[in-house]
Design an enzyme around this catalytic site. Structure first.
Site, PDB file in Angstrom:
ATOM      1  N   GLU A 197      -3.475   2.827  -1.872  1.00 57.12           N
ATOM      2  CA  GLU A 197      -2.874   2.412  -0.606  1.00 57.12           C
ATOM      3  C   GLU A 197      -1.498   1.781  -0.836  1.00 57.12           C
ATOM      4  OE1 GLU A 197      -5.733   0.386   1.974  1.00 57.12           O
ATOM      5  OE2 GLU A 197      -6.882   2.224   2.148  1.00 57.12           O
ATOM      6  N   GLU A 250     -11.635   7.448  -0.076  1.00 55.10           N
ATOM      7  CA  GLU A 250     -12.352   6.413   0.695  1.00 55.10           C
ATOM      8  C   GLU A 250     -12.708   6.992   2.058  1.00 55.10           C
ATOM      9  OE1 GLU A 250     -10.621   2.459   0.801  1.00 55.10           O
ATOM     10  OE2 GLU A 250      -9.926   2.657  -1.277  1.00 55.10           O
TER      11      GLU A 250
HETATM   12  O1  AHR Z   1     -13.057  -0.230   0.961  1.00 55.88           O
HETATM   13  C1  AHR Z   1     -12.457  -1.414   1.353  1.00 55.88           C
HETATM   14  C2  AHR Z   1     -10.931  -1.341   1.325  1.00 55.88           C
HETATM   15  O2  AHR Z   1     -10.475  -0.430   2.268  1.00 55.88           O
HETATM   16  C3  AHR Z   1     -10.309  -0.871   0.046  1.00 55.88           C
HETATM   17  O3  AHR Z   1     -10.203  -1.868  -0.897  1.00 55.88           O
HETATM   18  C4  AHR Z   1      -8.960  -0.411   0.490  1.00 55.88           C
HETATM   19  O4  AHR Z   1      -8.421   0.602  -0.334  1.00 55.88           O
HETATM   20  C5  AHR Z   1      -9.197   0.038   1.914  1.00 55.88           C
HETATM   21  O5  AHR Z   1      -8.249  -0.488   2.772  1.00 55.88           O
END
Ligand code: AHR
Length: 515
Positions: free
Chosen positions: A195, A317
């Site tokens: 990110e 994610e």
């Molecule tokens: O999964 C929780 C968080 O969500 C992670 O650390 C981040 O990459 C995302 O914003």
């Protein structure tokens, strides 16, 4: 005879089924596609966040909780059974605050830090590089390391790769040996930041592109280890991020480009994981399946700059994100997991399977005790969530040949633009078996589904059939009722002259293996 049955099957798809009062039909194009579903679509994510690592995966050798070399035994056994293809670590946002040297060497000498991303919790670094990579070896899973670009140096990242993967006579490899690991590990997947547009450094895509090239230059292939470098990609609808990275990084060492997409209705007030109305339920599913549009748009951009498909899309994610359970630390992202989450998991897999020519990996967030977890633990007990059961029931599709199918189904309108299909399906073939997964999202109605095959002789018997259903979509597994939601034998199927007729209970996921 064959011709007649093909004709019958064809007719049943386009109308005759109405006479039999089918609610939905599935047509299976069993000639196959030649496309293999990458096992890595079933990947997991483990972050130093809340009780994912500490209390979830790791309790330490001296713990009263039964453990194998410090890994929680109950959790380890459950994960082994899940056949996890790849595990991402150490974050997430934590990755860009992580300095790997804090987590090597004798336990009592490791650095104590505050986990500033996640509630300021004390991090004693007792779970570090050795503990993670050894766990991956024991699970038979591919490690996916996220390196620190946001607050770490090029030198620090390059040293980490050398420490893990070099067999040479060098100070990094020698340090690893001194810490008890003679042979290098195999590390394939390496993320250059996480990110980068947010917690990973608040960068522009142009600036990050340059950093990717700079950091990537010094991440070497030692011996026969080959790194697969993954660039920190877009969130959700940020198509410009993908555009700029593709412009700048194709043929510049980028094997994968990541994407994050969470099923979250409103970042300000995410709603309860367990208390929701029917309306919330359908809106959540609608938001979740919107991922298909998002994937398509990112893939279109990738196709434009990379028609040969050199760069993979890595959805590292995804999953549901609700309010934390009442009374738990808001920074620890601990949420319960109901049949609604099971629906989300199944519908997402059905989508992912369609795009695997570009989408090569997906990692649900997260494996234990965080967000849409597979497993929840308390001090000494563990429960498997409905999402775990979907991952287990679907793992027959790992490395299987994707089989195309058409599904004619009613759709439920909701407050969003994307209606929710009542019935959804994935078909794949492996080891001479055909695996069909069917979802019924309808909360009240059983769905009678007729499954027909282009080649009606393709299958003739059901080898196994299981169903995950529960009386109430709000049902979840908890420590005093750990098996409320669990797969059971499924008997509501029969072969008819038209094909395979299946009656799916309301709000259910079914898995059938046919021969
Ligand atoms: O999964 C929780 C968080 O969500 C992670 O650390 C981040 O990459 C995302 O914003």
């Amino acid at each position: 005879m064959k011709k007649i049955s093909i004709l019958l099957a064809g007719l049943s798809l386009f109308g005759i089924q109405a006479l039999n009062a089918q609610d939905a039909t599935v047509r299976v194009h069993d000639a196959g596609t030649g496309v293999t579903i990458p096992a890595e679509i079933y990947g997991q994510f483990s972050e130093h966040l809340g009780r994912c690592i500490y209390g979830g995966l790791w309790v330490g050798e001296d713990s009263d909780v039964p453990n194998v070399d410090g890994y929680r035994k109950d959790v380890f056994d459950a994960l082994k059974a899940l056949k996890i293809p790849v595990l991402r670590w150490p974050g997430g946002c934590f990755a860009d605050d992580y300095h790997w040297m804090d987590g090597i060497g004798p336990q009592e000498q490791r650095a104590y830090i505050s986990n500033n991303n996640w509630g300021g919790t004390l991090e004693d670094n007792s779970f570090g590089t050795h503990e993670f990579l050894n766990l991956c070896e024991m699970l038979g899973t591919e490690p996916y390391i996220s390196g620190n670009v946001g607050s770490g140096s090029v030198e620090e990242m390059a040293d980490w790769v050398e420490y893990m993967t070099s067999d040479a006579k060098s100070s990094m490899a020698d340090l690893r040996r001194a810490n008890g690991r003679e042979e290098p590990w195999k590390v394939k997947y390496f993320g250059i930041g996480n990110e980068a547009w947010g917690c990973g450094g608040n960068m522009t895509p142009e600036y990050y592109s340059d950093l990717f090239r700079r950091y990537g230059t010094y991440l070497r292939n030692f011996g026969d280890n080959r790194l697969y470098k993954i660039a920190s990609g877009a969130s959700d609808y940020d198509y410009n991020w993908t555009e700029v990275l593709m412009q700048n990084l194709v043929r510049k060492g980028m094997s994968g480009l990541s994407l994050h997409y969470y099923t979250v209705m409103n970042w300000g007030s995410k709603g309860s994981a367990t208390k929701f109305s029917d309306r919330d339920y359908y809106n959540t599913l609608s938001k979740s399946i919107e991922i298909e549009e998002v994937l398509k748009k990112h893939i279109d951009i990738m196709d434009k700059y990379d028609p040969e498909g050199r760069v993979a899309l890595i959805l590292d994610e995804w999953g549901t994100w609700f309010d934390v359970e009442p009374g738990t630390n808001p920074g620890h992202l601990y949420q319960q997991n109901t049949m609604r989450d099971a629906m989300v998991a199944a519908l997402n897999f059905d989508i992912f399977h369609k795009y695997t020519e570009r989408l090569k990996m997906a990692n649900i967030a997260q494996v234990v005790n965080v967000l849409q977890a597979m497993i929840l633990t308390n001090e000494t007990e563990m429960v498997l969530t409905p999402t775990y059961h979907v991952f287990e029931m679907y793992n027959v599709h790992q490395d299987a040949e994707y089989v195309a199918s058409d599904c004619l189904t009613p759709r439920k309108e909701c407050d969003r633009d994307i209606p929710v299909p009542a019935v959804d399906v994935t078909v794949s073939r492996k080891d001479g078996n055909m695996n069909i997964s069917l979802v019924n999202t309808d909360l009240r109605k059983s769905m009678k589904v007729l499954v027909t095959f282009d080649n009606p002789d393709a299958v003739s018997s059901v080898v196994s059939a299981r169903v995950l259903a529960s009386g109430d979509v709000h049902d979840f597994n908890d420590f005093d009722n750990p098996d409320l939601v669990a797969p059971k034998q499924f008997k509501e199927w029969k072969f008819t002259r038209s094909g395979l007729e299946v009656t799916l209970p309301p709000c259910s996921v079914s898995a059938l293996t046919l021969k």
